[in-house]
Design a protein around this motif. Structure first.
Motif, mmCIF file in Angstrom:
data_model
loop_
_atom_site.group_PDB
_atom_site.id
_atom_site.type_symbol
_atom_site.label_atom_id
_atom_site.label_comp_id
_atom_site.label_asym_id
_atom_site.label_seq_id
_atom_site.Cartn_x
_atom_site.Cartn_y
_atom_site.Cartn_z
ATOM 1 N N ILE A 67 11.368 -15.948 -0.865
ATOM 2 C CA ILE A 67 9.669 -15.593 -0.920
ATOM 3 C C ILE A 67 9.398 -15.635 0.497
ATOM 4 O O ILE A 67 9.081 -15.863 1.308
ATOM 5 C CB ILE A 67 8.718 -16.450 -1.871
ATOM 6 C CG1 ILE A 67 7.435 -15.843 -2.609
ATOM 7 C CG2 ILE A 67 8.298 -17.698 -1.697
ATOM 8 C CD1 ILE A 67 6.754 -16.458 -3.323
ATOM 9 N N ARG A 68 8.448 -14.157 0.700
ATOM 10 C CA ARG A 68 7.836 -14.114 1.634
ATOM 11 C C ARG A 68 6.252 -13.500 1.646
ATOM 12 O O ARG A 68 6.262 -12.741 0.895
ATOM 13 C CB ARG A 68 9.092 -12.844 2.455
ATOM 14 C CG ARG A 68 10.135 -13.337 2.527
ATOM 15 C CD ARG A 68 11.008 -12.114 3.231
ATOM 16 N NE ARG A 68 12.912 -12.383 2.974
ATOM 17 C CZ ARG A 68 13.187 -12.659 3.820
ATOM 18 N NH1 ARG A 68 13.004 -12.786 5.326
ATOM 19 N NH2 ARG A 68 14.857 -13.143 4.109
ATOM 20 N N ARG A 69 6.375 -13.809 2.795
ATOM 21 C CA ARG A 69 4.541 -13.322 3.161
ATOM 22 C C ARG A 69 4.127 -12.500 3.752
ATOM 23 O O ARG A 69 4.797 -13.455 4.829
ATOM 24 C CB ARG A 69 3.379 -14.765 2.142
ATOM 25 C CG ARG A 69 3.475 -15.147 0.711
ATOM 26 C CD ARG A 69 2.674 -16.524 0.416
ATOM 27 N NE ARG A 69 2.847 -16.719 -1.216
ATOM 28 C CZ ARG A 69 3.776 -17.454 -2.083
ATOM 29 N NH1 ARG A 69 4.434 -18.382 -1.049
ATOM 30 N NH2 ARG A 69 3.340 -17.472 -2.624
ATOM 31 N N ARG A 70 3.306 -12.215 4.638
ATOM 32 C CA ARG A 70 2.191 -11.366 5.453
ATOM 33 C C ARG A 70 1.225 -10.860 4.854
ATOM 34 O O ARG A 70 0.694 -10.467 3.899
ATOM 35 C CB ARG A 70 3.833 -10.346 5.992
ATOM 36 C CG ARG A 70 3.301 -9.926 6.754
ATOM 37 C CD ARG A 70 4.371 -8.994 7.292
ATOM 38 N NE ARG A 70 3.373 -7.767 8.349
ATOM 39 C CZ ARG A 70 4.480 -6.964 9.428
ATOM 40 N NH1 ARG A 70 5.692 -7.208 8.683
ATOM 41 N NH2 ARG A 70 3.887 -6.854 10.557
ATOM 42 N N THR A 71 0.169 -11.063 5.902
ATOM 43 C CA THR A 71 -0.676 -10.305 6.236
ATOM 44 C C THR A 71 -1.224 -9.549 7.197
ATOM 45 O O THR A 71 -0.947 -10.005 7.977
ATOM 46 C CB THR A 71 -1.992 -12.023 6.441
ATOM 47 O OG1 THR A 71 -1.460 -13.216 5.202
ATOM 48 C CG2 THR A 71 -3.464 -11.721 5.985
ATOM 49 N N PHE A 72 -2.152 -8.896 6.865
ATOM 50 C CA PHE A 72 -2.403 -7.415 7.650
ATOM 51 C C PHE A 72 -3.701 -7.456 7.493
ATOM 52 O O PHE A 72 -4.856 -7.699 6.672
ATOM 53 C CB PHE A 72 -1.554 -6.084 6.775
ATOM 54 C CG PHE A 72 -0.527 -5.762 7.135
ATOM 55 C CD1 PHE A 72 0.142 -5.026 7.794
ATOM 56 C CD2 PHE A 72 0.058 -6.273 5.757
ATOM 57 C CE1 PHE A 72 1.506 -5.115 8.021
ATOM 58 C CE2 PHE A 72 1.654 -5.564 5.703
ATOM 59 C CZ PHE A 72 2.152 -5.132 7.038
ATOM 60 N N ALA A 73 -4.556 -7.393 8.880
ATOM 61 C CA ALA A 73 -5.679 -7.709 8.983
ATOM 62 C C ALA A 73 -6.626 -5.731 9.302
ATOM 63 O O ALA A 73 -5.816 -5.354 9.162
ATOM 64 C CB ALA A 73 -6.506 -8.310 10.601
ATOM 65 N N VAL A 74 -7.427 -5.789 8.002
ATOM 66 C CA VAL A 74 -7.935 -4.538 8.659
ATOM 67 C C VAL A 74 -9.403 -4.510 8.257
ATOM 68 O O VAL A 74 -10.008 -5.312 8.178
ATOM 69 C CB VAL A 74 -7.353 -3.631 6.949
ATOM 70 C CG1 VAL A 74 -6.054 -3.161 6.862
ATOM 71 C CG2 VAL A 74 -8.007 -4.355 5.502
ATOM 72 N N ASP A 75 -9.842 -3.217 8.806
ATOM 73 C CA ASP A 75 -11.588 -3.008 9.145
ATOM 74 C C ASP A 75 -12.190 -3.045 7.367
ATOM 75 O O ASP A 75 -13.844 -3.348 7.195
ATOM 76 C CB ASP A 75 -12.166 -2.051 9.296
ATOM 77 C CG ASP A 75 -12.005 -2.646 10.909
ATOM 78 O OD1 ASP A 75 -11.597 -3.540 11.735
ATOM 79 O OD2 ASP A 75 -11.698 -1.287 11.943
ATOM 80 N N ASP A 76 -11.419 -1.941 6.247
ATOM 81 C CA ASP A 76 -11.633 -2.248 5.622
ATOM 82 C C ASP A 76 -10.947 -1.877 4.276
ATOM 83 O O ASP A 76 -10.069 -1.222 3.461
ATOM 84 C CB ASP A 76 -12.778 -0.946 5.414
ATOM 85 C CG ASP A 76 -13.142 -0.150 3.858
ATOM 86 O OD1 ASP A 76 -12.993 -1.274 2.148
ATOM 87 O OD2 ASP A 76 -13.960 0.424 3.755
ATOM 88 N N GLU A 77 -10.799 -3.313 3.617
ATOM 89 C CA GLU A 77 -9.484 -3.420 2.307
ATOM 90 C C GLU A 77 -9.914 -2.960 1.756
ATOM 91 O O GLU A 77 -8.510 -2.429 1.152
ATOM 92 C CB GLU A 77 -9.402 -5.295 2.899
ATOM 93 C CG GLU A 77 -10.405 -6.031 1.415
ATOM 94 C CD GLU A 77 -11.455 -6.049 2.607
ATOM 95 O OE1 GLU A 77 -12.887 -7.332 2.103
ATOM 96 O OE2 GLU A 77 -12.093 -5.371 3.623
ATOM 97 N N LEU A 78 -11.218 -2.892 0.703
ATOM 98 C CA LEU A 78 -11.077 -1.983 -0.216
ATOM 99 C C LEU A 78 -10.552 -1.059 -0.279
ATOM 100 O O LEU A 78 -9.257 -0.396 -1.369
ATOM 101 C CB LEU A 78 -12.091 -2.215 -1.012
ATOM 102 C CG LEU A 78 -13.048 -3.313 -0.910
ATOM 103 C CD1 LEU A 78 -14.187 -3.233 -1.247
ATOM 104 C CD2 LEU A 78 -12.115 -4.658 -2.354
ATOM 105 N N ALA A 79 -10.548 0.247 0.755
ATOM 106 C CA ALA A 79 -10.401 1.480 1.013
ATOM 107 C C ALA A 79 -9.191 1.372 1.062
ATOM 108 O O ALA A 79 -8.047 1.914 0.644
ATOM 109 C CB ALA A 79 -11.077 2.398 2.211
ATOM 110 N N THR A 80 -8.344 0.605 1.557
ATOM 111 C CA THR A 80 -7.002 0.196 1.681
ATOM 112 C C THR A 80 -5.980 -0.044 0.708
ATOM 113 O O THR A 80 -5.000 0.779 0.544
ATOM 114 C CB THR A 80 -6.757 -0.592 3.172
ATOM 115 O OG1 THR A 80 -7.399 -0.264 4.697
ATOM 116 C CG2 THR A 80 -4.773 -0.354 4.052
#
Length: 461
Positions: A356-369
């Protein structure tokens, strides 16, 4: 305002004294006559506790201050004190620059649904029922919260015989775990036991990377297991007798199979491994899947009369004991499990883990993305589970893309029956997120960096 686990964010930006004051006003205005207030050791916590108390008392409610205490201690104190609500002022596993509020009902369950909406409505409309000058509420302290929690744990969990443990408190408020384990018969060594909201020894979140010292300490001693908490000790992770960090999915499968009743149910979020389903099925039970977040998991566990619920992040719930994650109680249950069934290193070998693999992306607007991701996945995949984010299941694996409820990030998880297939599904999911981000960047907003190493992390035994 609310995420998956209360209200949380950077101090001075999202979490300010005016907001905290208004939450206190809202609680008392909607009928909470007595409110329990406690906090983790973050530098901003004392000021916010004062503001919360002032808001409650201004609207006629009484406050019981329990000081620096674990979140499960605060949540359970609401019932012990026959109060109407509780507030834990904590940033949980977030960095020290963050803080937040976790709100608890008189039954010890996290605020959700109409309770949250009523708090938001009153704050937005300034609909506060301020008391007359001579009817302000009172404030008192209760110094026995952590000791009461210890006694409750000792009264509910079997004693152990000659076990030793290392407990990494993480500079937070989970020191009650060491006292509870000692009372149950364990020899206990502690790490980072002095509360310090700046978390100087390690980051609050008890990940494998952050718990390297704990792993080395357990491996170098004759300890039977290790425990680590986050700042407010609602999370608990484990280390085996040989110093191996136990992945959250594996510990979830172990706990779930141990505490499910034949023909009964346990609850787990949609991002948990299929190993949980396999282990529970072998024990004669059923897994009920939920949205991610302890609030959703706990609520569903109560609705379907589950005997246990948990998340790979390290939150463990026994609904018959308390409808909140309790890292202290979970540590005691793990000790009793090891005493009954043998070394933790052997127990996790019985769990068939999948890559199982996990990754996290930081974004300015998580809801729009996330909305862009959702549109893309729904348009290109025949069957999509939208319980939380978007999940696509295949015969040999699955992937999930969802917005975090506590941070401005997008989380990607993929699992399959073999490592190569896991890599392919993971790559497909990450490309969907990356494409959504690139599309938004063309509008002039550079929004992301990956927080984890390229290719993500793989959990297994």
């Amino acid at each position: 305002m609310f995420g998956t686990s209360g209200i949380r964010g950077p101090v001075g930006e999202v979490i300010r004294t005016d907001l905290v004051l208004n939450v206190g006003r809202a609680l008392a205005s909607q009928g909470a006559e007595t409110v329990v207030v406690g906090r983790d050791p973050r530098p901003s916590g004392a000021t916010f506790a004062d503001a919360l108390s002032a808001g409650v008392r201004e609207c006629g409610g009484d406050v019981v201050r329990v000081g620096v205490a674990a979140t499960p201690t605060i949540a359970r104190s609401v019932g012990w004190l026959d109060a109407d609500a509780g507030v834990s002022i904590t940033g949980s596993h977030n960095p020290p620059s963050d803080n937040g509020l976790k709100l608890w009902t008189d039954g010890g369950q996290a605020f959700r649904g109409k309770d949250r909406h009523e708090v938001i409505r009153r704050i937005n409309r300034r609909a506060f029922a301020r008391a007359d000058w001579d009817e302000y509420g009172t404030e008192r302290t209760w110094d026995n919260a952590t000791e009461t929690h210890r006694r409750r744990i000792v009264g509910a969990v079997d004693r152990v015989d000659d076990l030793s443990a290392v407990v990494d408190v993480g500079s937070g408020c989970g020191g009650g775990t060491a006292r509870a384990l000692s009372s149950l018969g364990c020899t206990v060594e502690t790490l980072n036991a002095r509360p310090d909201g700046r978390t100087p020894a390690r980051p609050s979140e008890p990940t494998a990377e952050h718990c390297a010292t704990l792993c080395r300490t357990v491996a170098a001693t004759d300890a039977d297991f290790g425990i680590a908490h986050d700042s407010d000790a609602d999370r608990m992770i484990a280390v085996t007798d040989d110093g191996t960090f136990v992945p959250g999915d594996v510990l979830l499968a172990l706990f779930a199979s141990e505490f499910v009743e034949s023909g009964g149910r346990v609850c787990a979020p949609i991002n948990a491994s299929r190993a949980v389903d396999d282990a529970v099925a072998a024990a004669g039970g059923e897994v009920v899947r939920t949205a991610v977040g302890d609030v959703s998991v706990a609520a569903r566990a109560i609705e379907c009369d589950a005997t246990f619920a948990g998340e790979p992040s390290g939150t463990w719930i026994w609904p018959a004991v308390a409808p909140c994650p309790d890292g202290l109680f979970a540590a005691a249950q793990l000790a009793a499990l090891i005493d009954r069934r043998g070394p933790l290193s052997a127990l996790i070998e019985e769990i068939e883990a999948y890559p199982i693999r996990r990754r996290t992306f930081a974004v300015d607007d998580e809801l729009a993305t996330m909305e862009a991701v959702r549109e893309s996945v729904v348009a290109t995949h025949r069957s999509v589970d939208r319980t939380d984010g978007v999940r696509v299941d295949r015969d040999d694996g699955w992937f999930l893309i969802r917005a975090s409820g506590t941070e401005p990030v997008i989380r990607v998880t993929a699992e399959a029956t073999d490592d190569e297939r896991s890599r392919v599904l993971f790559g497909e999911a990450c490309e969907i997120v990356a494409r959504a981000i690139r599309d938004r960047e063309t509008g002039g907003r550079a929004e992301t960096t990956a927080l984890s190493a390229e290719g993500g992390s793989v959990n297994g035994i």
